[in-house]
Design an enzyme around this catalytic site. Structure first.
Site, PDB file in Angstrom:
ATOM      1  N   ASN A 175       0.818  -1.213   0.000  1.00 48.65           N
ATOM      2  CA  ASN A 175       0.000   0.000   0.000  1.00 48.65           C
ATOM      3  C   ASN A 175       0.854   1.267   0.000  1.00 48.65           C
ATOM      4  OD1 ASN A 175      -2.685  -0.986   0.007  1.00 48.65           O
ATOM      5  ND2 ASN A 175      -2.425  -1.646   2.123  1.00 48.65           N
ATOM      6  N   CYS A 195      -5.224  -6.109  -4.479  1.00 51.41           N
ATOM      7  CA  CYS A 195      -5.825  -5.778  -3.185  1.00 51.41           C
ATOM      8  C   CYS A 195      -6.823  -6.874  -2.856  1.00 51.41           C
ATOM      9  CB  CYS A 195      -6.529  -4.418  -3.269  1.00 51.41           C
ATOM     10  SG  CYS A 195      -7.324  -3.885  -1.728  1.00 51.41           S
ATOM     11  N   TYR A 202     -13.455   1.546   2.968  1.00 57.18           N
ATOM     12  CA  TYR A 202     -12.662   2.772   3.025  1.00 57.18           C
ATOM     13  C   TYR A 202     -13.476   4.016   2.685  1.00 57.18           C
ATOM     14  CZ  TYR A 202      -8.658  -0.260   3.491  1.00 57.18           C
ATOM     15  OH  TYR A 202      -7.779  -1.197   3.955  1.00 57.18           O
TER      16      TYR A 202
END
Length: 421
Positions: free
Chosen positions: A144, A164, A244
């Site tokens: 990341n 991911c 997120y």
């Protein structure tokens, strides 16, 4: 087939090893090299990795080394899972942004920029080493912020795809709710890394029936609970945002929440200490249950699937990856890195067509892509002014006074990792 894992001393690694062992028919590894500068951790993780392979009857050889050049030499694929600065740096990313009322998180906002600045130069150095020793190797980036790191790799001309585990997590979750095999669930997944929405859930493939409306009607409460968002948000959007998105849709509430509890980094650091003690037990020959709380669920399955497809094996024909936009989202530049369903094979990843997006989603994607442009520029060239501009552009910051304060804080907390500071 030889694979190398840079960052192989991570406590994540046994999850990856377990997947390699279980899915050896999909990805027949003959040699696996774990590369990490932390020799003490590497010895513990490497020992457990060998025991997992032995228990599951995997014939492959596992090698450990702190020498990047030796580790990646002749590798068919190199998987990157780095954390420059370790959990200590992550803890800072999650705390100092809170001082001015901004989200403290390791992959987005000011903390995410700090991680990008620390990480991009290191990843590019490793990638150059890979290119010197084996220019045909694929680089799979799990480090990341995946979107920014993958864009840096692609702009430097490397054979790279970003990965991911958010999408595969949704796929497995929806499959359980729908009572079907995971392979039957195809996601209309679109956005940037850690800024994505599931705009459709199709059964059987890209042309299959979209069951998302029925899924939300029947299981909306369960979906919203997993996202830590009110169901009203999901219902009004009519899609499933990634976890997120709560940093954007509930920013102030999340800031207050983060101020009242220990940082995730401190929790993970304690968990890692326990895991490493467990890994040192010569009787342990499987990944411990505690590892599931560390994060990275289904990471190994996604990694095996992607590596198998890139290396000409039996991976799934469609996978969610991070790759160059190349006109897929017409409002973004071609070299932007997006996270979408793609057709993946030995030639790389080619995004599937995406229907016109609602401006509610497209606008935020465009805004964050602008930030990522500036963030990558700051990571590559350094300088206080570039850091400031990136922070000012981020929709979670966007105010002059905050950007000024956060710039000073970011540099102060990361000076040892910034060659230009």
């Amino acid at each position: 087939m030889k694979l190398a894992v840079v960052g192989g001393g991570s406590t994540y690694t046994p999850e990856l090893i377990d997947g390699f062992a279980r899915l050896r028919d999909t990805l027949p590894i003959e040699e696996l090299v774990l590369v990490d500068p932390a020799a003490d951790r590497l010895e513990l993780v490497g020992g457990l990795a060998r025991r997992i392979f032995a228990k599951q009857g995997h014939p492959g050889r596992i090698v450990t080394t702190s020498d990047v050049d030796a580790g990646v030499a002749d590798a068919d694929a190199v998987l990157l899972q780095l954390r420059v600065g370790g959990q200590a740096a992550r803890n800072q990313d999650e705390t100092w942004p809170l001082e001015c009322g901004c989200v403290g998180q390791e992959t987005t906002g000011a903390g995410g920029l700090a991680k990008a600045l620390r990480t991009v130069p290191v990843v590019l150095d490793i990638a150059e080493r890979v290119r010197r020793t084996n220019p045909n190797a694929w680089i799979i980036d799990f480090t990341n912020p995946v979107g920014i790191v993958t864009r840096a790799l692609l702009q430097a001309g490397h054979k790279a795809v970003g990965l991911c585990n958010v999408a595969i997590g949704f796929q497995r979750k929806f499959a359980r709710l729908l009572d079907v095999a995971p392979g039957q669930v195809h996601l209309d997944h679109v956005g940037l890394n850690h800024l994505t929405w599931e705009t459709g859930v199709r059964l059987g493939g890209p042309e299959g029936e979209d069951v998302l409306p029925a899924l939300l009607e029947q299981h909306g409460d369960a979906v919203a609970e997993d996202l830590h968002m009110p169901r009203a948000i999901v219902d009004r959007l009519g899609v499933v945002p990634s976890y997120y998105l709560r940093y954007y849709y509930q920013h102030d509430a999340v800031v207050e929440e983060l101020r009242t509890k220990p940082s995730r980094a401190s929790e993970v650091a304690e968990m890692e200490r326990t895991l490493l003690e467990m890994y040192g037990d010569p009787a342990l020959d499987e990944k411990p249950e505690l590892l599931a709380k560390r994060g990275g669920a289904f990471y190994s399955e996604a990694a095996v699937d992607l590596a198998a497809s890139l290396l000409g094996g039996g991976g799934s024909p469609y996978q969610v990856v991070n790759t160059a936009n190349n006109g897929t989202l017409p409002f973004l530049p071609d070299d932007a890195v997006i996270e979408v369903q793609a057709s993946v094979d030995g030639k790389g990843a080619r995004p599937l067509a995406v229907p016109r997006l609602d401006p509610l989603f497209a606008g935020l994607i465009a805004n964050v892509t602008g930030y990522e442009d500036l963030a990558l520029d700051a990571a590559l060239r350094g300088g206080r002014d570039r850091v400031f501009k990136a922070l000012l552009a981020h929709p979670l910051i966007g105010q002059y006074a905050y950007a000024e304060q956060l710039t000073d804080s970011l540099i102060a907390h990361n000076r040892e990792h910034l060659a230009w500071a």
